[in-house]
Design an enzyme around this catalytic site. Structure first.
Site, PDB file in Angstrom:
ATOM      1  N   GLU A 129       0.852  -1.196   0.000  1.00  0.00           N
ATOM      2  CA  GLU A 129       0.000   0.000   0.000  1.00  0.00           C
ATOM      3  C   GLU A 129       0.883   1.240   0.000  1.00  0.00           C
ATOM      4  OE1 GLU A 129      -2.411  -0.249   3.514  1.00  0.00           O
ATOM      5  OE2 GLU A 129      -0.752   0.163   4.838  1.00  0.00           O
ATOM      6  N   LYS A 131       2.868   4.512   0.899  1.00  0.00           N
ATOM      7  CA  LYS A 131       3.440   5.045   2.136  1.00  0.00           C
ATOM      8  C   LYS A 131       3.052   6.517   2.191  1.00  0.00           C
ATOM      9  CE  LYS A 131       7.759   5.273   4.709  1.00  0.00           C
ATOM     10  NZ  LYS A 131       7.778   6.714   4.999  1.00  0.00           N
ATOM     11  N   ASP A 133       2.893  10.280   3.280  1.00  0.00           N
ATOM     12  CA  ASP A 133       3.850  11.228   3.845  1.00  0.00           C
ATOM     13  C   ASP A 133       3.120  12.103   4.854  1.00  0.00           C
ATOM     14  OD1 ASP A 133       6.189  12.485   4.266  1.00  0.00           O
ATOM     15  OD2 ASP A 133       6.315  13.449   2.299  1.00  0.00           O
ATOM     16  N   TYR A 240      -3.618   1.449   9.238  1.00  0.00           N
ATOM     17  CA  TYR A 240      -2.929   0.329   8.590  1.00  0.00           C
ATOM     18  C   TYR A 240      -2.288  -0.677   9.550  1.00  0.00           C
ATOM     19  CZ  TYR A 240       0.864   3.726   9.203  1.00  0.00           C
ATOM     20  OH  TYR A 240       1.724   4.643   9.724  1.00  0.00           O
ATOM     21  N   LYS A 328      10.972   3.146  -1.521  1.00  0.00           N
ATOM     22  CA  LYS A 328      10.871   4.587  -1.750  1.00  0.00           C
ATOM     23  C   LYS A 328      10.759   4.922  -3.237  1.00  0.00           C
ATOM     24  CE  LYS A 328      11.434   6.283   2.474  1.00  0.00           C
ATOM     25  NZ  LYS A 328      12.421   7.296   2.717  1.00  0.00           N
ATOM     26  N   CYS A 422      40.700  25.950  12.629  1.00  0.00           N
ATOM     27  CA  CYS A 422      39.277  26.026  12.963  1.00  0.00           C
ATOM     28  C   CYS A 422      38.772  27.444  12.697  1.00  0.00           C
ATOM     29  CB  CYS A 422      39.072  25.657  14.432  1.00  0.00           C
ATOM     30  SG  CYS A 422      37.389  25.937  15.001  1.00  0.00           S
ATOM     31  N   CYS A 425      37.845  29.115  16.324  1.00  0.00           N
ATOM     32  CA  CYS A 425      38.792  29.461  17.389  1.00  0.00           C
ATOM     33  C   CYS A 425      40.221  29.581  16.890  1.00  0.00           C
ATOM     34  CB  CYS A 425      38.727  28.431  18.522  1.00  0.00           C
ATOM     35  SG  CYS A 425      39.424  26.830  18.093  1.00  0.00           S
ATOM     36  N   CYS A 440      38.877  20.223  14.742  1.00  0.00           N
ATOM     37  CA  CYS A 440      39.492  21.317  15.466  1.00  0.00           C
ATOM     38  C   CYS A 440      40.122  20.728  16.723  1.00  0.00           C
ATOM     39  CB  CYS A 440      38.407  22.326  15.829  1.00  0.00           C
ATOM     40  SG  CYS A 440      38.818  23.367  17.227  1.00  0.00           S
ATOM     41  N   CYS A 446      37.636  26.047  22.167  1.00  0.00           N
ATOM     42  CA  CYS A 446      36.876  26.440  20.983  1.00  0.00           C
ATOM     43  C   CYS A 446      35.436  26.773  21.376  1.00  0.00           C
ATOM     44  CB  CYS A 446      36.887  25.303  19.961  1.00  0.00           C
ATOM     45  SG  CYS A 446      35.847  25.643  18.535  1.00  0.00           S
TER      46      CYS A 446
HETATM   47  S1  IVH Z   1       3.589   0.310   8.417  1.00  0.00           S
HETATM   48  C1  IVH Z   1       5.685  -1.672  12.053  1.00  0.00           C
HETATM   49  N1  IVH Z   1       2.287   1.465   6.452  1.00  0.00           N
HETATM   50  O1  IVH Z   1       6.220   5.264   7.594  1.00  0.00           O
HETATM   51  C2  IVH Z   1       5.307  -1.114  10.735  1.00  0.00           C
HETATM   52  N2  IVH Z   1       3.802   2.765   7.720  1.00  0.00           N
HETATM   53  O2  IVH Z   1       9.079   5.012   7.674  1.00  0.00           O
HETATM   54  C3  IVH Z   1       4.585   0.158  10.867  1.00  0.00           C
HETATM   55  N3  IVH Z   1       3.917   5.100   7.052  1.00  0.00           N
HETATM   56  O3  IVH Z   1       6.463   5.179  11.069  1.00  0.00           O
HETATM   57  C4  IVH Z   1       4.594   0.969   9.669  1.00  0.00           C
HETATM   58  N4  IVH Z   1       2.424   4.980   5.435  1.00  0.00           N
HETATM   59  O4  IVH Z   1       4.547   6.505  10.058  1.00  0.00           O
HETATM   60  C5  IVH Z   1       3.195   1.612   7.429  1.00  0.00           C
HETATM   61  N5  IVH Z   1       1.040   2.395   4.724  1.00  0.00           N
HETATM   62  C6  IVH Z   1       1.927   2.518   5.700  1.00  0.00           C
HETATM   63  C7  IVH Z   1       2.540   3.754   5.968  1.00  0.00           C
HETATM   64  C8  IVH Z   1       3.498   3.834   6.988  1.00  0.00           C
HETATM   65  C9  IVH Z   1       3.259   5.770   6.094  1.00  0.00           C
HETATM   66  C10 IVH Z   1       4.924   5.680   7.945  1.00  0.00           C
HETATM   67  C11 IVH Z   1       4.775   5.307   9.388  1.00  0.00           C
HETATM   68  C12 IVH Z   1       6.101   4.753   9.797  1.00  0.00           C
HETATM   69  C13 IVH Z   1       6.995   5.298   8.748  1.00  0.00           C
HETATM   70  C14 IVH Z   1       8.224   4.453   8.575  1.00  0.00           C
END
Ligand code: IVH
Length: 707
Positions: A129, A131, A133, A240, A328, A422, A425, A440, A446
């Site tokens: 799914e 991720k 932001d 999630y 990512k 440095c 200092c 330094c 310093c």
């Molecule tokens: S699962 C133990 N699912 O990404 C696993 N995280 O970089 C829990 N995040 O702290 C994370 N979308 O805040 C999961 N679909 C998704 C997500 C997600 C965003 C965030 C979450 C986590 C961070 C890790």
């Protein structure tokens, strides 16, 4: 010429180089964390920061025996800032490991397969799914009633934002269906693009600064001290995961998502089951094409092993689950001009070059600075002042310079000359053999080092004095209120001067003095960490405290070790040849000669001893108490696994043993307590028998740990 180890590929590092590199990475990452979290002034782009963590992780994977007690992979994330009540997470809120390309995703599936000991043709389903932001949040329900909402904070302790979350329409206050008595639902809070625009337009009309991106706006909205303001911001959420839960509700991640939907929680409609690494990579591609049409920001795809029994077996590596990974999206890039390279001086004297850029927008954020790491990085990329550069911003906040556009280079440009003194200092700046950093040599002479050390001293993992953060330290030092750590504990004598500061009054002074008084009693391990000795992180602070017990014992041993080292400066391999106290120091788990040297160098400087003396008079330092290890039979034991194990994989066996407090090593010695053998055990079993060390079969081992 010395080689720069930081440029050697992980696969080519020798164990000795790997050890040094892990030490450097630990120190660098702590420094970056500090500038980012404590001082709100990041010195490195997120991509570079990720790269450091990744290199650390890769080296640790290749040399598991070299993992440091203060390894950055043991730490989680943002520390809590004050203003909200703190909440302990019964189940920690963790972060995720990263994958950057298809190969990393295949590796992830491979690791899961090996860990679980699955056959090559056994299918591994994952839930994929987007991720989001945004900000992670944990919602607690008791008997179906919403009782608490907490932010992630540092993963163990977050902030209580219940009142603010209560204003969110998407979040049910009562769950109509039958749910476990205790249910924590976790997910991501975010702001849609339209809402973000609208908020920024309003802010402009009100003469307030615009938010840089939807995530910052969501964070600002959720962390409002006035819930009436939060109520005006249309925050949304995707659920999630779960935290504490009194009864299991599903056997798979997918079923859990369906349960969340039935209970009325918003679940991302794009979530899907993928049945292989190829399938997952295809999904990633598909979503990346959709990305710009979504109303919310996403920065990758998360894959989670679908079977929950497998998730449980896979468990966690301190910071992140083994059963999930974030894939990512590639970083966004932009072109700009590097105006000037300036040098920042850190707590341990490291000189870090910083690129000051003509501001440019990358992925919705205006960027004007990037770190250049060190002199080698500048030389390798031949980065010069006046250059046109391509910068890249992966995921979060600050960028890195990926490339110089040499065709656009001004005719009169000159290579950057790294200072040999440095800039703060004027002391000599030196680069030690095999080190990437120039430092330094001024120590406490310093002003920059002095200031950074003070900031470290009050930081969250150290003295953690409420209401005395990095910004106050800057101001107090500039106003002559404090100069050394001990001065903090004499601030009560400066009541009048404090009271007259702008915006201050009796109440704020009283509050500050009260929170300082709360810290006058401090555990030895925190004090040792707070001193800011190079390479000595929290874990090492704890080890030292446990080993020496009292401040007086530690100092006297360190003074002896320092004398021994000064008499024997050249020995690089055998601590025994240096002296007894030095050897005792090096024998502590996780401390090697290089760290021991940093400690004795620190103690060898009279100004540092003066700081400690001054503090010991002002403080009540608590002796270290040995932890109760009676709970687990194998706690503190040294275990070796050998031969091929039948019932569990080697990785799982190791993880279980470590979770019970044992130390797992690769070779048998007199220090070994147990050798566990699978089939074809080979020479280690023989050696164990020779040394009279108990040799256990797999069943005997299981019986021991389950007893
Ligand atoms: S699962 C133990 N699912 O990404 C696993 N995280 O970089 C829990 N995040 O702290 C994370 N979308 O805040 C999961 N679909 C998704 C997500 C997600 C965003 C965030 C979450 C986590 C961070 C890790």
């Amino acid at each position: 010429m010395t080689i720069d180890i930081s440029t050697i590929a992980v696969e080519q590092l020798t164990p000795e180089q790997a050890k040094q590199e892990l030490a450097r990475l630990a120190a660098d990452i702590v420094n970056h964390d500090q500038s980012y979290y404590q001082n709100d002034a990041p010195t490195v782009s997120d991509a570079d920061y990720d790269a450091l963590r990744r290199r650390n992780q890769d080296i640790e994977a290749r040399f598991p025996d070299l993992v440091r007690a203060d390894s950055p992979s043991e730490k989680i994330g943002v520390a809590v800032t004050s203003g909200f009540a703190k909440v302990n997470h019964a189940v920690p809120m963790l972060s995720l490991g990263n994958a950057f390309n298809a190969e990393d995703v295949h590796d992830f599936f491979g690791r899961v397969r090996r860990f679980l000991g699955l056959k090559d043709d056994e299918q591994i389903d994952v839930v994929a799914e987007p991720k989001i932001d945004g900000l992670s949040i944990s919602l607690r329900y008791e008997n179906g009633e919403f009782v608490l909402a907490a932010t992630r904070g540092d993963g163990r302790e977050g902030e209580n934002v219940t009142d603010n979350v209560a204003t969110m329409h998407e979040i049910s206050k009562t769950i109509a269906a039958a749910v476990p008595d205790v249910l924590e639902v976790r997910g991501e809070v975010y702001l849609g693009h339209d809402a973000f625009q609208a908020i920024n337009e309003q802010r402009e009309r009100d003469d307030e600064a615009r938010f840089a991106n939807p995530r910052n706006a969501a964070a600002g909205s959720l962390r409002q001290l006035d819930s009436a303001i939060t109520a005006q911001r249309p925050l949304q959420m995707f659920a999630y995961a779960w935290g504490e839960i009194s009864d299991p509700v599903a056997e798979t991640q997918w079923e859990f998502l369906q349960a969340l939907k039935r209970w009325g929680f918003p679940v991302n409609p794009l979530a899907r089951i993928c049945t292989s690494a190829e399938d997952a990579v295809a999904y990633h591609q598909e979503i990346s094409e959709l990305r710009s049409d979504l109303d919310y920001d996403i920065d990758g795809i998360v894959y989670k092993v679908n079977r929950i029994d497998w998730q449980q077996r896979l468990g966690f590596v301190s910071r992140a689950p083994r059963w999930a990974i974030a894939h990512k999206f590639p970083a966004e890039k932009a072109q700009t001009v590097l105006k000037e390279i300036t040098i920042q001086v850190g707590r341990t004297g490291a000189l870090t070059p910083v690129a000051n850029l003509v501001p440019v927008t990358v992925g919705g954020v205006v960027v004007s600075r990037a770190t250049l790491h060190n002199t080698d990085e500048i030389a390798r990329k031949d980065i010069r002042e006046g250059d046109s550069v391509v910068i890249q911003r992966a995921g979060d906040v600050i960028p890195q310079i990926v490339e110089v556009i040499t065709e656009k280079r001004p005719a009169d440009s000159k290579p950057f000359v790294f200072p040999d003194h440095c800039p703060e200092c004027g002391s000599l700046a030196v680069r030690e053999p095999d080190e990437a950093v120039v430092r330094c040599t001024g120590g406490l002479i310093c002003p920059a080092q002095k200031l950074e050390r003070l900031k470290h001293f009050v930081s969250r993992q150290a003295f953690d004095i409420d209401g005395l953060g990095g910004k106050h330290i800057d101001a107090f030092q500039a106003e002559g209120l404090i100069d050394t750590p001990g001065d903090i504990f004499r601030l009560h004598d400066k009541h009048e001067q404090l009271r007259q500061r702008e915006g201050w009054g009796d109440k704020s002074v009283d509050n500050l003095i009260a929170s300082i008084e709360l810290r006058r009693t401090i555990p030895l391990e925190r004090l040792i960490f707070a001193l800011g000795i190079r390479q000595v992180g929290q874990a090492t602070g704890r080890q030292l405290a446990l080993h020496y017990g009292t401040l007086a014992a530690w100092i006297s041993e360190m003074q002896q070790a320092t004398d021994e080292r000064q008499a024997n400066p050249d020995e690089t391999k055998k601590p025994e040849l240096v002296g007894e106290a030095f050897t005792r120091l090096c024998d502590i788990d996780g401390i090697g000669i290089s760290m021991a040297d940093d400690i004795v160098q620190f103690i060898g400087q009279p100004q540092n001893l003066a700081v400690i003396d001054d503090l010991s008079a002002a403080l009540n330092v608590e002796d270290a108490v040995q932890p109760d290890t009676s709970a687990s039979k194998i706690s503190g034991k040294v275990v070796v696994f050998t031969g091929s194990l039948e019932t569990i994989s080697r990785a799982e066996a190791k993880a279980t043993a470590e979770a019970l407090g044992a130390k797992v090593t690769g070779s048998v010695s007199k220090k070994t307590d147990y050798v566990v053998i699978g089939t074809d055990p080979g020479s280690k079993a023989t050696k164990a028998k020779d040394l009279g060390i108990p040799v256990l079969s797999e069943e005997e081992w299981q019986a021991l740990i389950n007893s």
